[in-house]
Design an enzyme around this catalytic site. Structure first.
Site, PDB file in Angstrom:
ATOM      1  N   LYS A   1       0.744  -1.256  -0.060  1.00  0.00           N
ATOM      2  CA  LYS A   1       0.011   0.121   0.028  1.00  0.00           C
ATOM      3  C   LYS A   1       0.777   1.257  -0.038  1.00  0.00           C
ATOM      4  CE  LYS A   1      -3.064  -2.447   3.057  1.00  0.00           C
ATOM      5  NZ  LYS A   1      -3.564  -2.417   4.688  1.00  0.00           N
ATOM      6  N   GLY A   2       1.998   1.224   0.402  1.00  0.00           N
ATOM      7  CA  GLY A   2       3.163   2.271   0.650  1.00  0.00           C
ATOM      8  C   GLY A   2       3.134   3.345  -0.274  1.00  0.00           C
TER       9      GLY A   2
ATOM     10  N   GLU B   1       7.650   2.950  -6.170  1.00  0.00           N
ATOM     11  CA  GLU B   1       8.009   2.231  -4.698  1.00  0.00           C
ATOM     12  C   GLU B   1       7.878   3.406  -3.803  1.00  0.00           C
ATOM     13  OE1 GLU B   1       7.640   0.103  -2.681  1.00  0.00           O
ATOM     14  OE2 GLU B   1       8.703  -1.856  -3.179  1.00  0.00           O
ATOM     15  N   ASP B   2       7.443   3.060  -2.512  1.00  0.00           N
ATOM     16  CA  ASP B   2       7.968   4.292  -1.331  1.00  0.00           C
ATOM     17  C   ASP B   2       9.035   4.227  -1.037  1.00  0.00           C
ATOM     18  OD1 ASP B   2       7.538   1.552  -0.290  1.00  0.00           O
ATOM     19  OD2 ASP B   2       6.295   2.277   1.209  1.00  0.00           O
TER      20      ASP B   2
ATOM     21  N   ASP C   1      14.507  -0.263   0.904  1.00  0.00           N
ATOM     22  CA  ASP C   1      15.151  -0.274   2.215  1.00  0.00           C
ATOM     23  C   ASP C   1      16.683  -1.354   1.767  1.00  0.00           C
ATOM     24  OD1 ASP C   1      15.878  -0.372   4.838  1.00  0.00           O
ATOM     25  OD2 ASP C   1      14.400  -1.643   5.561  1.00  0.00           O
TER      26      ASP C   1
ATOM     27  N   PHE D   1      13.061   4.153  11.063  1.00  0.00           N
ATOM     28  CA  PHE D   1      12.019   3.764  10.811  1.00  0.00           C
ATOM     29  C   PHE D   1      11.015   4.902  10.227  1.00  0.00           C
ATOM     30  CE2 PHE D   1       8.134   1.770  10.056  1.00  0.00           C
ATOM     31  CZ  PHE D   1       8.566   0.326   9.422  1.00  0.00           C
TER      32      PHE D   1
ATOM     33  N   ASP E   1       3.785   3.205   6.489  1.00  0.00           N
ATOM     34  CA  ASP E   1       3.179   3.167   7.858  1.00  0.00           C
ATOM     35  C   ASP E   1       4.036   2.422   8.662  1.00  0.00           C
ATOM     36  OD1 ASP E   1       3.328   0.377   6.548  1.00  0.00           O
ATOM     37  OD2 ASP E   1       1.816   0.033   8.149  1.00  0.00           O
TER      38      ASP E   1
ATOM     39  N   ARG F   1      -0.117   6.447   7.617  1.00  0.00           N
ATOM     40  CA  ARG F   1      -0.198   6.500   6.191  1.00  0.00           C
ATOM     41  C   ARG F   1      -0.801   7.974   5.570  1.00  0.00           C
ATOM     42  NH1 ARG F   1       1.276   1.320   3.841  1.00  0.00           N
ATOM     43  NH2 ARG F   1       0.188  -0.341   5.014  1.00  0.00           N
TER      44      ARG F   1
HETATM   45  P1  IMP Z   1      13.294  -3.880   1.265  1.00  0.00           P
HETATM   46  O1  IMP Z   1      12.850  -5.255   0.740  1.00  0.00           O
HETATM   47  O2  IMP Z   1      14.305  -4.184   2.476  1.00  0.00           O
HETATM   48  O3  IMP Z   1      13.716  -3.086   0.301  1.00  0.00           O
HETATM   49  O4  IMP Z   1      11.876  -3.394   1.971  1.00  0.00           O
HETATM   50  C1  IMP Z   1      11.161  -2.579   1.332  1.00  0.00           C
HETATM   51  C2  IMP Z   1       9.824  -2.485   1.978  1.00  0.00           C
HETATM   52  O5  IMP Z   1       9.781  -2.326   3.245  1.00  0.00           O
HETATM   53  C3  IMP Z   1       9.091  -0.927   1.512  1.00  0.00           C
HETATM   54  O6  IMP Z   1       8.427  -1.047   0.200  1.00  0.00           O
HETATM   55  C4  IMP Z   1       8.329  -0.678   2.773  1.00  0.00           C
HETATM   56  O7  IMP Z   1       7.096  -1.179   2.430  1.00  0.00           O
HETATM   57  C5  IMP Z   1       8.914  -1.278   3.669  1.00  0.00           C
HETATM   58  N1  IMP Z   1       9.919  -0.590   4.418  1.00  0.00           N
HETATM   59  C6  IMP Z   1      11.270  -0.376   4.665  1.00  0.00           C
HETATM   60  N2  IMP Z   1      11.487   0.566   5.473  1.00  0.00           N
HETATM   61  C7  IMP Z   1      10.166   1.039   5.884  1.00  0.00           C
HETATM   62  C8  IMP Z   1      10.163   2.241   6.856  1.00  0.00           C
HETATM   63  O8  IMP Z   1      11.194   3.123   7.284  1.00  0.00           O
HETATM   64  N3  IMP Z   1       8.794   2.865   7.147  1.00  0.00           N
HETATM   65  C9  IMP Z   1       7.892   2.056   6.439  1.00  0.00           C
HETATM   66  N4  IMP Z   1       7.879   0.853   5.631  1.00  0.00           N
HETATM   67  C10 IMP Z   1       9.296   0.543   5.225  1.00  0.00           C
HETATM   68 MG    MG Z   2       6.604  -0.741  -0.142  1.00  0.00          MG
END
Ligand code: IMP
Ligand code: MG
Length: 205
Positions: A56-57, A112-113, A116, A165, A172, A178
């Site tokens: 949803k991000g 993408e939001d 990470d 975070f 969220d 959100r």
């Molecule tokens: P990745 O696979 O480690 O890159 O994680 C990506 C997903 O984790 C993002 O699309 C977000 O949905 C979630 N995410 C990572 N860091 C945060 C944060 O600081 N706040 C909220 N969601 C996060």
């Molecule tokens: Mg995401």
């Protein structure tokens, strides 16, 4: 990333979560998103890109971004959940809602939001490339300074952010915050780490 100095942000507390520190103000976000939209408009002149949002991000970012693109765009969404129980993604991703549209021959922009670790992105890129789009680029609002993806795949990005975070503007913690118009650092009132909804099995990113 300066915030509006005329109005200090009110600390926001929901349950044990407090989101008081503004990392990116609403005005800065809007200006950056407009600039990204202009860049995409120039790069895709004469084409009709298909924006693929990761729910949803990315919903709020994608909505503003689309309005900043002066081209005929189409939309699709997918929802993924990653296995694991912490805020760290495991890289093992399950598609909870797949796309409706056929990507073959399309100029796809994956929206993408936040990137990470980048494990989710790596999985999604592989998955989408297998559907034979004419092109595939990534547009991420936020990218961690210590992400682990190949820099060359991050075509459009809003801000590099530290490891705190973050919530707001679609992001969220436990489904909260959100709807904030800015991006904030969230603190949790206990020893436990914040539980990102995406970190839990069966929940959408
Ligand atoms: P990745 O696979 O480690 O890159 O994680 C990506 C997903 O984790 C993002 O699309 C977000 O949905 C979630 N995410 C990572 N860091 C945060 C944060 O600081 N706040 C909220 N969601 C996060
Ligand atoms: Mg995401």
């Amino acid at each position: 990333m300066a915030s509006d100095s005329s109005a200090a942000p009110d600390p926001l507390t929901v349950g044990r979560y407090t989101a008081s520190t503004v990392l990116v103000s609403a005005d800065d976000l809007q200006a950056r998103v407009r600039a990204l939209g202009e860049e995409i408009t120039a790069d895709y002149a004469g084409r009709e890109p298909l924006l693929v949002g990761v729910l949803k991000g990315a919903f709020m970012f994608m909505s503003d971004l689309a309005r900043a693109i002066d081209l005929p765009v189409e939309f699709d969404f997918m929802a993924v959940s990653s296995y694991g129980h912490s805020t760290r993604s495991s890289g093992v991703v399950r598609i909870v809602k797949d796309l409706d549209l056929d990507l073959a021959g399309r100029d796809v922009i994956l929206v993408e939001d936040i990137i990470d670790s980048g494990l989710t992105l790596n999985y999604l890129r592989r998955n989408l490339l297998a559907r034979n789009p004419a092109s595939l680029e990534v547009c991420a609002l936020l990218v961690r300074e210590n992400h682990k993806v190949d820099e060359s795949i991050l075509r459009y990005e809003g801000y590099r952010v530290p490891s705190d975070f973050l919530v707001g503007y679609g992001l969220d913690v436990d489904e909260k915050f959100r709807n904030l118009p800015d991006v904030r650092i969230v603190k949790v009132a206990s020893d436990e780490a914040p539980q990102g909804s995406e970190g839990e099995v069966e929940s959408a990113a």
